[in-house]
Scaffold this active site. Structure first.
Site, short mmCIF file in Angstrom:
data_model
loop_
_atom_site.label_atom_id
_atom_site.label_comp_id
_atom_site.label_asym_id
_atom_site.label_seq_id
_atom_site.Cartn_x
_atom_site.Cartn_y
_atom_site.Cartn_z
N GLU A 192 -2.80 -9.40 -0.02
CA GLU A 192 -1.57 -8.62 -0.14
C GLU A 192 -0.68 -9.19 -1.24
O GLU A 192 -0.09 -8.44 -2.04
CB GLU A 192 -0.83 -8.61 1.21
CG GLU A 192 -1.57 -7.83 2.29
CD GLU A 192 -1.04 -8.10 3.69
OE1 GLU A 192 -1.38 -7.33 4.60
OE2 GLU A 192 -0.29 -9.08 3.88
N HIS A 227 -16.60 7.96 -0.32
CA HIS A 227 -15.55 8.82 0.22
C HIS A 227 -15.08 8.30 1.59
O HIS A 227 -14.59 9.06 2.43
CB HIS A 227 -16.02 10.27 0.38
CG HIS A 227 -16.55 10.87 -0.88
ND1 HIS A 227 -15.77 11.62 -1.74
CD2 HIS A 227 -17.79 10.83 -1.44
CE1 HIS A 227 -16.49 12.02 -2.77
NE2 HIS A 227 -17.72 11.53 -2.62
N ASN A 249 13.36 -11.42 -37.45
CA ASN A 249 12.35 -10.37 -37.42
C ASN A 249 10.92 -10.86 -37.64
O ASN A 249 9.97 -10.17 -37.29
CB ASN A 249 12.69 -9.30 -38.46
CG ASN A 249 14.08 -8.74 -38.24
OD1 ASN A 249 14.67 -8.93 -37.19
ND2 ASN A 249 14.61 -8.05 -39.24
N SER A 297 13.72 -15.07 -40.79
CA SER A 297 14.53 -14.02 -40.18
C SER A 297 14.13 -13.95 -38.71
O SER A 297 12.99 -14.27 -38.35
CB SER A 297 14.29 -12.68 -40.85
OG SER A 297 14.77 -11.60 -40.06
N SER A 348 2.29 -11.59 12.53
CA SER A 348 3.28 -10.72 13.16
C SER A 348 4.32 -11.53 13.91
O SER A 348 4.01 -12.58 14.48
CB SER A 348 2.59 -9.74 14.12
OG SER A 348 3.54 -8.97 14.83
N LYS A 361 -2.32 -12.26 15.74
CA LYS A 361 -2.65 -11.34 14.66
C LYS A 361 -2.65 -12.09 13.33
O LYS A 361 -1.71 -12.83 13.01
CB LYS A 361 -1.61 -10.21 14.61
CG LYS A 361 -1.92 -9.08 13.66
CD LYS A 361 -0.89 -7.95 13.88
CE LYS A 361 -1.22 -6.74 13.02
NZ LYS A 361 -0.90 -6.98 11.61
#
Length: 465
Positions: free
Chosen positions: A330, A187, A141, A139, A317, A323
């Site tokens: 990223e 922090h 499933n 099946s 850039s 730069k």
């Protein structure tokens, strides 16, 4: 009409391109769900075809399928596995629930190719029928969850390998940077000193833990429920079919597959897929954290920390010459965000099951395999094009170490918290170094200060030594 053939299903007749190996149900899916151009992951298609191949062999052994049909179903499966006819597997992930469209796409292509091998035209189904023979004892499933398990296990293997290489690179960098002392930050404020090597060693440790969790979640995928058929009871299959399928699939996939303790569970519950996805989400969150740290430490060069140097891979850039951005980090971060989004879709799919079936398996199949493949590639690129080439900027590490006020906490056990706080305020006001102020105020002799602030004492337990 000359380029079309007429096929029939329980709804009536359907026009299918004469050269297409799919049939009526696939054609209806293409017409009903023209959502996107995505197609199934090749690994998912291959796993589904392997199940069909195994079923033909087992059904033949159980005398439920004659030699001619079994032989040509297996031949057709082998062709698809070798790369032929994969352009005929065309149903996109956004289809009818449970994956019937995908399952029938596979069934029809195998049946048509099998009949063609016997000398019959496409669409004739004279000898091999997609439901009666290719789908015998099966099946959608039980086929679809089993295919997801097999494909996921296979794809996890290279991911684990890439993660181990990444961990090794972090270990190498930890050794390389172990004596470079820098200002710690909590922090995002000045804190006690650490070594750059300690930071990189912690990244390695975090990744190792996440990788081991993924390996643990992978183990659950080896328990398969093929043979449960429609609702997990095994109806319309031979009593020995399930166990023989486990053995045959293990042989064909070279995986040590095991029988699920509950066949119904593997059809109506997607916990094993969600658990794996969640472990990939956790890895992604760890990689995002590491990436954020690297980007902060690389920030600058004139107005940031600039404690490490990432290898430049492209100009950063279109307007600012010279730069260079942390582009690889990223890229990896974007991948990790995507993994987290896909995990949310898998979580919602898991909880959307009703009674005997989870109908969202087509989405789970696509998203889970997409997660694994994206992470595998992303981790490899990050390792080879970024991490391997990272260098320490010793000058800036020393600059921020000497400038930072977190170093003052080393004085707490010697002159007390309050006096140390006064020195911090005075240092911020005058720009003088903490060590010099402690000597100037008469809190420490120079030899005491030199010993207390010596590099070997800054990043390890120091009381009672």
């Amino acid at each position: 009409m000359n380029d079309k053939r007429v096929e029939k299903d329980t709804l009536g007749t359907v026009l299918v391109n004469k050269k297409s190996y799919w049939g009526a149900q696939t054609q209806r899916s293409l017409e009903n769900f023209p959502v996107c151009t995505l197609t199934p992951h090749p690994e998912y298609t291959e796993s589904t075809v392997i199940i069909k191949k195994a079923a033909a062999k087992v059904n033949y052994d159980l005398k439920l399928l004659d030699s001619q049909r079994a032989k040509n179903i297996i031949k057709a499966c082998n062709e698809i596995i070798s790369g032929k006819l994969k352009d005929q597997i065309v149903v996109n992930p956004y289809q009818a629930g449970a994956g019937t469209s995908h399952n029938m796409n596979i069934n029809e292509v195998i049946a048509n190719r099998g009949n063609e091998l016997l000398g019959y035209e496409l669409g004739s189904y004279k000898i091999i029928h997609p439901n009666d023979h290719v789908n015998l004892s099966q099946s959608t499933n039980d086929v679809i969850p089993t295919a997801i398990r097999i494909a996921s296990i296979k794809l996890i293997i290279p991911l684990i390998s890439k993660l181990k290489k990444l961990e090794n690179t972090f270990s190498q960098k930890a050794r390389e940077f172990y004596k470079i002392i820098k200002s710690g930050r909590t922090h995002l404020q000045d804190a006690l000193p650490v070594t750059l090597g300690q930071e990189f060693s912690t990244y390695r440790f975090s990744l190792t833990r996440d990788r081991k969790t993924i390996e643990k979640m992978q183990e659950n995928l080896f328990f398969v429920g093929i043979g449960g058929t429609g609702v997990g009871t095994g109806i319309n299959s031979h009593p020995r079919y399930h166990k023989l399928m486990i053995l045959e699939l293990s042989r064909l996939t070279h995986l040590s597959l095991k029988s699920s303790d509950n066949l119904m569970y593997t059809m109506n519950n997607a916990s094993d897929f969600l658990n794996l996805s969640s472990s990939l989400r956790t890895l992604s969150a760890t990689l995002i954290k590491i990436g954020n740290d690297l980007r902060l430490m690389y920030s600058g060069p004139g107005t940031g920390f600039y404690e490490i140097l990432l290898p430049p891979v492209q100009p950063g850039s279109s307007i600012m010459p010279g730069k260079f951005n942390p582009s690889i980090v990223e890229m990896l971060t974007m991948i990790c965000y995507q993994i987290i989004g896909l995990d949310t879709a898998i979580m919602l799919s898991h909880q959307s099951a009703q009674l005997e079936l989870n109908i969202m398996t087509p989405l789970i199949a696509y998203d889970l395999l997409e997660q694994i493949k994206l992470l595998t590639r992303g981790v490899e690129i990050f390792d080879t094009k970024c991490l391997t080439g990272i260098k320490a900027n010793r000058k800036m590490c020393q600059f921020w170490l000497e400038r930072g006020t977190g170093l003052a906490a080393i004085l707490n056990p010697v002159i007390g918290y309050d006096r140390t706080g006064e020195l911090v305020k005075l240092s911020l006001k005058t720009g003088q170094k903490i060590q010099g102020l402690a000597i100037q105020k008469g809190y420490l002799r120079k030899d005491q200060a030199d010993k207390l602030f010596s590099p070997e004492n800054l990043t390890r337990p120091n009381l009672g030594t």
